[in-house]
Enzyme design. Structure first.
Site, mmCIF file in Angstrom:
data_model
loop_
_atom_site.group_PDB
_atom_site.id
_atom_site.type_symbol
_atom_site.label_atom_id
_atom_site.label_comp_id
_atom_site.label_asym_id
_atom_site.label_seq_id
_atom_site.Cartn_x
_atom_site.Cartn_y
_atom_site.Cartn_z
ATOM 1 N N ASP A 227 24.474 59.331 40.128
ATOM 2 C CA ASP A 227 23.849 60.650 40.153
ATOM 3 C C ASP A 227 22.333 60.485 40.277
ATOM 4 O O ASP A 227 21.721 59.641 39.620
ATOM 5 C CB ASP A 227 24.199 61.428 38.870
ATOM 6 C CG ASP A 227 23.910 62.915 38.994
ATOM 7 O OD1 ASP A 227 24.863 63.704 38.979
ATOM 8 O OD2 ASP A 227 22.715 63.282 39.110
ATOM 9 N N HIS B 5 33.827 67.146 42.651
ATOM 10 C CA HIS B 5 33.345 65.868 42.127
ATOM 11 C C HIS B 5 33.585 65.796 40.639
ATOM 12 O O HIS B 5 33.624 66.816 39.953
ATOM 13 C CB HIS B 5 31.847 65.668 42.439
ATOM 14 C CG HIS B 5 30.969 66.782 41.971
ATOM 15 N ND1 HIS B 5 30.836 67.963 42.679
ATOM 16 C CD2 HIS B 5 30.191 66.929 40.878
ATOM 17 C CE1 HIS B 5 30.011 68.778 42.036
ATOM 18 N NE2 HIS B 5 29.606 68.174 40.924
ATOM 19 N N HIS C 249 36.657 67.097 52.342
ATOM 20 C CA HIS C 249 35.989 68.225 51.690
ATOM 21 C C HIS C 249 36.999 69.091 50.960
ATOM 22 O O HIS C 249 37.871 69.702 51.572
ATOM 23 C CB HIS C 249 35.216 69.074 52.700
ATOM 24 C CG HIS C 249 34.464 70.198 52.039
ATOM 25 N ND1 HIS C 249 33.234 70.011 51.452
ATOM 26 C CD2 HIS C 249 34.796 71.495 51.826
ATOM 27 C CE1 HIS C 249 32.822 71.161 50.920
ATOM 28 N NE2 HIS C 249 33.754 72.075 51.138
ATOM 29 N N CYS D 39 27.325 70.354 54.006
ATOM 30 C CA CYS D 39 27.747 69.972 52.646
ATOM 31 C C CYS D 39 27.089 68.652 52.264
ATOM 32 O O CYS D 39 27.276 67.637 52.946
ATOM 33 C CB CYS D 39 29.267 69.866 52.559
ATOM 34 S SG CYS D 39 29.844 69.193 50.995
HETATM 35 P P1 5GP Z 1 27.292 69.734 39.527
HETATM 36 O O1 5GP Z 1 26.068 70.362 38.925
HETATM 37 O O2 5GP Z 1 27.677 70.403 40.832
HETATM 38 O O3 5GP Z 1 28.462 69.587 38.596
HETATM 39 O O4 5GP Z 1 26.879 68.254 39.871
HETATM 40 C C1 5GP Z 1 26.119 67.929 40.994
HETATM 41 C C2 5GP Z 1 25.390 66.659 40.686
HETATM 42 O O5 5GP Z 1 24.897 66.134 41.900
HETATM 43 C C3 5GP Z 1 24.195 66.836 39.760
HETATM 44 O O6 5GP Z 1 24.387 66.067 38.580
HETATM 45 C C4 5GP Z 1 23.021 66.353 40.593
HETATM 46 O O7 5GP Z 1 22.080 65.606 39.847
HETATM 47 C C5 5GP Z 1 23.682 65.497 41.648
HETATM 48 N N1 5GP Z 1 22.984 65.443 42.923
HETATM 49 C C6 5GP Z 1 22.425 66.491 43.597
HETATM 50 N N2 5GP Z 1 21.897 66.073 44.763
HETATM 51 C C7 5GP Z 1 22.136 64.730 44.822
HETATM 52 C C8 5GP Z 1 21.822 63.723 45.811
HETATM 53 O O8 5GP Z 1 21.246 63.983 46.860
HETATM 54 N N3 5GP Z 1 22.212 62.460 45.521
HETATM 55 C C9 5GP Z 1 22.869 62.137 44.366
HETATM 56 N N4 5GP Z 1 23.203 60.847 44.187
HETATM 57 N N5 5GP Z 1 23.185 63.056 43.437
HETATM 58 C C10 5GP Z 1 22.818 64.334 43.660
HETATM 59 ZN ZN ZN Z 2 31.888 68.488 51.430
#
Ligand code: 5GP
Ligand code: ZN
Length: 112
Positions: free
Chosen positions: A29, A98, A45, A3
């Protein structure tokens, strides 16, 4: 378990932290969609919002109780948007609960 956000929470993968305590972590992000775009996660988690229960909802309450402090610390004074994407249909790409804290530009409604 494989994860990404568990790995960020335990420090295996680096992140730009803006707030941390024993229960939660807030970090920038990697692909910001607004001038301020922070992700706030429980360190434990929880896969997605479907898995919030009376037993673990305390950490979710703690996230929301901490959002005003994070916003103020970042100098966000004119409002913000909180987003949770739950499931693929809503665009959840990381299956660890998140909340997106976004600010610094106007946001449309309803969100696409
Ligand atoms: P979701 O699309 O699941 O709602 O949001 C996931 C977020 O995680 C996205 O906005 C994406 O840019 C961010 N994200 C993905 N991988 C990483 C990472 O390795 N580091 C950081 N800081 N953000 C990440
Ligand atoms: Zn997790």
């Amino acid at each position: 378990m494989d994860c990404l956000f568990c790995a960020i929470a335990n420090g295996e993968i680096p992140s730009t932290k803006v707030y941390e305590d024993d229960q939660i972590l807030a970090f920038r992000d990697i692909d910001p969609q607004a001038p301020e775009h922070i992700l706030i996660i429980p360190k434990q988690h929880i896969k997605w919002a479907y898995d919030i229960t009376p037993e673990n909802a305390g950490v979710v309450a703690h996230i929301f109780a901490t959002i005003p402090r994070i916003a103020k610390d970042l100098g966000i004074e004119d409002g913000f948007r909180i987003v949770n994407n739950c499931g693929d249909i809503a665009g959840q790409s990381v299956k660890h609960l998140h909340f997106h804290l976004m600010a610094g530009r106007p946001f449309g409604w309803p969100a696409g």
